[in-house]
Design an enzyme around this catalytic site. Structure first.
Site, short mmCIF file in Angstrom:
data_model
loop_
_atom_site.label_atom_id
_atom_site.label_comp_id
_atom_site.label_asym_id
_atom_site.label_seq_id
_atom_site.Cartn_x
_atom_site.Cartn_y
_atom_site.Cartn_z
N CYS A 1 -6.70 -6.68 -0.33
CA CYS A 1 -5.28 -6.33 -0.27
C CYS A 1 -4.67 -6.77 1.07
CB CYS A 1 -5.07 -4.85 -0.57
SG CYS A 1 -3.37 -4.49 -1.09
N GLU B 1 -12.65 -1.85 -4.91
CA GLU B 1 -13.41 -0.64 -4.53
C GLU B 1 -13.04 0.56 -5.41
OE1 GLU B 1 -10.87 -1.83 -2.99
OE2 GLU B 1 -9.62 -0.26 -2.08
N HIS C 1 -7.71 -4.11 -5.69
CA HIS C 1 -8.57 -3.14 -5.00
C HIS C 1 -9.84 -2.91 -5.81
CE1 HIS C 1 -6.32 -1.59 -1.49
NE2 HIS C 1 -5.24 -1.95 -2.17
#
Ligand code: MN
Length: 241
Positions: A108, A215, A213
Site C-alpha cells: 500500500c 496481510e 493489503h
C-alpha cells in the site's frame, strides 16, 4: 538454516508519541518463515545505514500519504495526513535497499514509497485526478479480508506466480496510486480502471510492491500467502533469484 530477518517499517502516532504497527504484518512474515523486527521511523540516516545491513530484507508497510513535494508537486487539498519521519526513513531505506540489492517489498503506502524513492510519481487522489475515465471505488467499506475489485496480472511477473492466474481479486484501502513508474520498474498488475495495483523490478533479486493489503487476506485466501513466502525465500537466499 537460520530464518531471514525482515525489517518492517512502522508508523508514528503524534498524539500518543508512540510507534505503531498492525500485527497482521509481522504475523504474515512469521507464517512465511521469516523473523520480523520493527524499524522505528528514526531520523538518523547513519543508523538506517547500519540497520539495513543487519536485515535480510525490508518490508515497507501501509500508512498515511506521502508529502507530494517528494515527487515534485505541491500538496493538493485532497492529499491526506503526512508523516515526515516516515517519509524520511522509508524513502531512504528504499533507496539503499535497491542500491544494495537487498530484497524489498512494499504494501500500500509501501509501493508508493518505493516508486517515489526511485523517481516515480503518485496520484494524490485517484477520484480527483483521474478524470478522463471512470474510476472504481478503491477505499472499500467491507471487511478487511474481503476482495472488492479484480486485478489483471501481466505475464512474466512474480505476481502471476503468486496467483497462478491472470485475473484475480484483492482488497483495496487506498485513495492514492502509482502514476508515473519509477525507471526500471514495470506494471505487474492493474485494476479494471487502469489503476496500477502492483509493480516489480526485474533487475533486482526482489523489489516489488502491491497496492492491496495481503496481510489481511491470507487467512481466508491461502494463495495470498505466496507473496510473503516468495519474498522471505528471496531474503533467505539472496543472489540466486
Ligand atoms: Mn485498489
Amino acid at each position: 538454516m537460520s530464518k531471514p530477518v525482515i525489517g518492517l517499517s512502522s508508523s508514528y502516532n503524534y498524539d500518543s508519541g508512540s510507534m505503531n504497527l498492525n500485527s497482521e504484518y509481522y504475523k504474515a512474515i512469521i507464517k512465511a518463515g521469516g523473523i520480523p523486527v520493527v524499524i522505528p521511523p528514526v531520523e538518523e540516516m547513519e543508523l538506517l545505514d547500519e540497520l539495513i545491513e543487519k536485515f535480510d530484507g525490508i518490508l515497507l508497510t501501509g500508512g498515511p500519504d506521502l508529502d507530494a513535494r517528494r515527487f515534485g508537486e505541491q500538496n493538493m487539498p485532497f492529499n491526506g495526513s503526512i508523516s515526515p519521519e516516515r517519509d524520511n526513513a522509508e524513502i531512504y531505506l528504499a533507496k539503499r535497499a535497491v542500491e544494495y540489492n537487498k530484497p524489498i517489498l512494499g504494501i500500500c503506502r509501501g509501493v508508493q514509497v518505493i516508486n517515489v524513492a526511485l523517481g516515480g510519481t503518485l496520484y494524490q487522489d485517484i477520484a480527483s485526478q483521474v478524470t478522463e475515465r471512470k474510476v472504481m471505488k478503491h477505499s472499500q467499506e467491507a471487511p478487511r479480508w474481503y476482495p472488492v475489485h479484480d486485478i489483471h496480472i501481466k505475464n512474466d511477473t512474480r505476481a502471476l506466480k503468486w496467483f497462478g492466474k491472470s485475473v484475480s481479486e484483492v482488497n483495496s484501502f487506498h485513495h492514492q496510486a502509482v502514476k508515473d513508474l519509477a525507471p526500471g520498474f514495470k506494471v505487474a498488475a492493474y485494476a479494471d480502471d487502469g489503476i496500477i495495483e502492483a509493480i516489480e523490478c526485474d533487475d533486482l533479486d526482489f523489489a516489488a510492491g502491491v497496492q492491496w493489503h495481503p496481510e489481511h487476506m491470507w487467512r481466508q485466501r491461502p494463495e495470498i500467502l505466496n507473496m510473503f513466502t516468495d519474498f522471505v525465500e528471496c531474503c533467505r537466499r539472496p543472489g540466486i533469484h
